[in-house]
Design a protein around this motif. Structure first.
Motif, PDB file in Angstrom:
ATOM      1  N   TRP A 120     -14.160 -18.916  47.698  1.00 35.78           N
ATOM      2  CA  TRP A 120     -14.520 -17.613  47.143  1.00 35.78           C
ATOM      3  C   TRP A 120     -13.794 -16.484  47.870  1.00 35.78           C
ATOM      4  O   TRP A 120     -13.225 -15.584  47.239  1.00 35.78           O
ATOM      5  CB  TRP A 120     -16.034 -17.430  47.214  1.00 35.78           C
ATOM      6  CG  TRP A 120     -16.513 -16.084  46.751  1.00 35.78           C
ATOM      7  CD1 TRP A 120     -16.898 -15.032  47.524  1.00 35.78           C
ATOM      8  CD2 TRP A 120     -16.654 -15.650  45.395  1.00 35.78           C
ATOM      9  NE1 TRP A 120     -17.259 -13.976  46.759  1.00 35.78           N
ATOM     10  CE2 TRP A 120     -17.125 -14.323  45.433  1.00 35.78           C
ATOM     11  CE3 TRP A 120     -16.432 -16.258  44.158  1.00 35.78           C
ATOM     12  CZ2 TRP A 120     -17.380 -13.582  44.279  1.00 35.78           C
ATOM     13  CZ3 TRP A 120     -16.680 -15.521  42.997  1.00 35.78           C
ATOM     14  CH2 TRP A 120     -17.142 -14.198  43.071  1.00 35.78           C
ATOM     15  N   GLU A 121     -13.796 -16.544  49.193  1.00 38.16           N
ATOM     16  CA  GLU A 121     -13.164 -15.474  49.970  1.00 38.16           C
ATOM     17  C   GLU A 121     -11.637 -15.500  49.851  1.00 38.16           C
ATOM     18  O   GLU A 121     -10.987 -14.489  50.112  1.00 38.16           O
ATOM     19  CB  GLU A 121     -13.588 -15.572  51.432  1.00 38.16           C
ATOM     20  CG  GLU A 121     -15.078 -15.262  51.631  1.00 38.16           C
ATOM     21  CD  GLU A 121     -15.515 -15.399  53.071  1.00 38.16           C
ATOM     22  OE1 GLU A 121     -14.720 -15.931  53.893  1.00 38.16           O
ATOM     23  OE2 GLU A 121     -16.655 -14.984  53.377  1.00 38.16           O
ATOM     24  N   PRO A 166      -8.308 -13.715  44.782  1.00 44.27           N
ATOM     25  CA  PRO A 166      -7.930 -12.308  44.645  1.00 44.27           C
ATOM     26  C   PRO A 166      -9.157 -11.465  44.317  1.00 44.27           C
ATOM     27  O   PRO A 166     -10.097 -11.944  43.669  1.00 44.27           O
ATOM     28  CB  PRO A 166      -6.936 -12.317  43.475  1.00 44.27           C
ATOM     29  CG  PRO A 166      -6.454 -13.717  43.384  1.00 44.27           C
ATOM     30  CD  PRO A 166      -7.593 -14.582  43.829  1.00 44.27           C
ATOM     31  N   GLN A 167      -9.153 -10.241  44.746  1.00 38.80           N
ATOM     32  CA  GLN A 167     -10.293  -9.354  44.510  1.00 38.80           C
ATOM     33  C   GLN A 167     -10.591  -9.232  43.012  1.00 38.80           C
ATOM     34  O   GLN A 167     -11.765  -9.191  42.606  1.00 38.80           O
ATOM     35  CB  GLN A 167     -10.021  -7.969  45.105  1.00 38.80           C
ATOM     36  CG  GLN A 167     -11.193  -7.001  45.006  1.00 38.80           C
ATOM     37  CD  GLN A 167     -10.912  -5.674  45.680  1.00 38.80           C
ATOM     38  OE1 GLN A 167      -9.817  -5.452  46.193  1.00 38.80           O
ATOM     39  NE2 GLN A 167     -11.874  -4.783  45.679  1.00 38.80           N
ATOM     40  N   GLU A 168      -9.562  -9.195  42.190  1.00 40.25           N
ATOM     41  CA  GLU A 168      -9.745  -9.058  40.751  1.00 40.25           C
ATOM     42  C   GLU A 168     -10.544 -10.217  40.172  1.00 40.25           C
ATOM     43  O   GLU A 168     -11.403 -10.026  39.303  1.00 40.25           O
ATOM     44  CB  GLU A 168      -8.393  -8.965  40.052  1.00 40.25           C
ATOM     45  CG  GLU A 168      -8.488  -8.795  38.536  1.00 40.25           C
ATOM     46  CD  GLU A 168      -7.130  -8.791  37.855  1.00 40.25           C
ATOM     47  OE1 GLU A 168      -7.063  -8.553  36.649  1.00 40.25           O
ATOM     48  OE2 GLU A 168      -6.125  -9.049  38.559  1.00 40.25           O
ATOM     49  N   THR A 169     -10.281 -11.440  40.656  1.00 41.53           N
ATOM     50  CA  THR A 169     -10.993 -12.611  40.142  1.00 41.53           C
ATOM     51  C   THR A 169     -12.468 -12.556  40.520  1.00 41.53           C
ATOM     52  O   THR A 169     -13.345 -12.865  39.695  1.00 41.53           O
ATOM     53  CB  THR A 169     -10.358 -13.901  40.681  1.00 41.53           C
ATOM     54  OG1 THR A 169      -8.967 -13.917  40.342  1.00 41.53           O
ATOM     55  CG2 THR A 169     -11.026 -15.128  40.096  1.00 41.53           C
ATOM     56  N   ARG A 170     -12.758 -12.162  41.748  1.00 42.46           N
ATOM     57  CA  ARG A 170     -14.163 -12.036  42.151  1.00 42.46           C
ATOM     58  C   ARG A 170     -14.879 -10.982  41.303  1.00 42.46           C
ATOM     59  O   ARG A 170     -16.045 -11.148  40.938  1.00 42.46           O
ATOM     60  CB  ARG A 170     -14.255 -11.694  43.644  1.00 42.46           C
ATOM     61  CG  ARG A 170     -13.739 -12.794  44.561  1.00 42.46           C
ATOM     62  CD  ARG A 170     -14.241 -12.625  45.982  1.00 42.46           C
ATOM     63  NE  ARG A 170     -13.830 -11.376  46.575  1.00 42.46           N
ATOM     64  CZ  ARG A 170     -12.702 -11.207  47.292  1.00 42.46           C
ATOM     65  NH1 ARG A 170     -11.890 -12.238  47.479  1.00 42.46           N
ATOM     66  NH2 ARG A 170     -12.405 -10.039  47.817  1.00 42.46           N
ATOM     67  N   LYS A 171     -14.157  -9.911  40.960  1.00 50.24           N
ATOM     68  CA  LYS A 171     -14.743  -8.876  40.098  1.00 50.24           C
ATOM     69  C   LYS A 171     -15.072  -9.442  38.722  1.00 50.24           C
ATOM     70  O   LYS A 171     -16.091  -9.096  38.125  1.00 50.24           O
ATOM     71  CB  LYS A 171     -13.777  -7.696  39.953  1.00 50.24           C
ATOM     72  CG  LYS A 171     -13.722  -6.775  41.158  1.00 50.24           C
ATOM     73  CD  LYS A 171     -12.794  -5.603  40.890  1.00 50.24           C
ATOM     74  CE  LYS A 171     -12.757  -4.638  42.079  1.00 50.24           C
ATOM     75  NZ  LYS A 171     -11.828  -3.510  41.821  1.00 50.24           N
ATOM     76  N   ARG A 201     -18.316 -11.379  38.972  1.00 48.10           N
ATOM     77  CA  ARG A 201     -19.441 -10.446  39.077  1.00 48.10           C
ATOM     78  C   ARG A 201     -19.691  -9.729  37.754  1.00 48.10           C
ATOM     79  O   ARG A 201     -20.838  -9.488  37.360  1.00 48.10           O
ATOM     80  CB  ARG A 201     -19.180  -9.436  40.194  1.00 48.10           C
ATOM     81  CG  ARG A 201     -19.118 -10.039  41.591  1.00 48.10           C
ATOM     82  CD  ARG A 201     -19.065  -8.945  42.643  1.00 48.10           C
ATOM     83  NE  ARG A 201     -18.904  -9.480  43.979  1.00 48.10           N
ATOM     84  CZ  ARG A 201     -17.765  -9.435  44.672  1.00 48.10           C
ATOM     85  NH1 ARG A 201     -16.689  -8.873  44.128  1.00 48.10           N
ATOM     86  NH2 ARG A 201     -17.689  -9.943  45.873  1.00 48.10           N
ATOM     87  N   ARG A 225      -4.694 -17.527  40.230  1.00 49.14           N
ATOM     88  CA  ARG A 225      -5.651 -16.437  40.428  1.00 49.14           C
ATOM     89  C   ARG A 225      -7.079 -16.955  40.581  1.00 49.14           C
ATOM     90  O   ARG A 225      -7.938 -16.247  41.100  1.00 49.14           O
ATOM     91  CB  ARG A 225      -5.587 -15.446  39.267  1.00 49.14           C
ATOM     92  CG  ARG A 225      -4.312 -14.649  39.181  1.00 49.14           C
ATOM     93  CD  ARG A 225      -4.487 -13.411  38.313  1.00 49.14           C
ATOM     94  NE  ARG A 225      -5.083 -13.714  37.021  1.00 49.14           N
ATOM     95  CZ  ARG A 225      -4.400 -13.976  35.918  1.00 49.14           C
ATOM     96  NH1 ARG A 225      -3.076 -13.996  35.965  1.00 49.14           N
ATOM     97  NH2 ARG A 225      -5.022 -14.223  34.785  1.00 49.14           N
TER      98      ARG A 225
END
Length: 205
Positions: A44-45, A48-53, A56, A195
């Motif tokens: 998870w960490e 990419p930030q976009e994928t975590r967004k 969510r 990604r």
């Protein structure tokens, strides 16, 4: 009399956790898309930030991902997804318009080793993934989400849930087909897998 002989060729790939050639046969190197599922937090960490967004955003949109029994309700839901559109990713979608019996038969392969996750908006199935356990790995046999609900990012939610589920199967790796198709290193599918935390592992075939 001259006869025509036919040769049968057996092709097999070694497991993803054993990539050193073990057999005295000709082999080629096959590109496999793999996630190490032993540490969900690390995966998870590393996204990419976009994928975590996207994951969510799916939750905020009200999408829930849960285990789904292979029953009449799931088959009907899969058929609705198949019939949503005859074209996907710019090409004819081969599952569109299939009879209910065919949908059931084709999705019942390897059923004793299969696990289904459904993405639901309320009680409506808007996506699903079929995982099949093979040795120490789980393979994504099919993953599909509704185009009408594309803004819910159901595919990313299903992938995250699949990685989270694997240790309980148990499976140390999640495999999503090939990573590189031929020489298309920059293909949209390869970029999508990258990604979502998949990496390129070469195994001898």
């Amino acid at each position: 009399h001259a006869t025509r002989s036919r040769a049968d060729i057996l092709s097999f790939a070694q497991p993803v956790d054993d990539v050193q050639p073990r057999h005295p046969y000709p082999h080629t190197w096959e590109s496999i898309a793999v996630v190490d599922t032993t540490n969900f937090t690390a995966w998870w960490e590393g996204l990419p930030q976009e994928t975590r967004k996207h994951v969510r955003r799916s939750r905020k949109a009200g999408v829930t991902v849960r285990s789904a029994a292979f029953d009449d309700e799931l088959v009907a839901g899969i058929k609705r997804l198949y019939d949503e559109t005859p074209i996907r990713q710019g090409r004819r979608f081969p599952h569109h318009g299939k009879e209910n019996q065919a949908v059931r038969r084709e999705n019942s392969s390897f059923l004793a080793r299969s696990f289904f996750l459904g993405a639901y908006l309320g009680e409506t199935l808007i996506g699903f993934v079929k995982l099949v356990r093979v040795g120490s790995a789980a393979r994504i046999m099919q993953i599909l989400a509704s185009q009408a609900h594309r803004d819910t990012c159901a595919t990313q939610a299903l992938l995250a849930a699949s990685v989270e589920l694997c240790p309980s199967l148990p499976a140390r790796h999640l495999i999503y087909g090939q990573y590189v198709y031929g020489r298309k290193y920059g293909s949209p599918m390869t970029e999508f897998k990258r990604r979502n935390g998949f990496r390129d592992v070469r195994v001898p075939r």
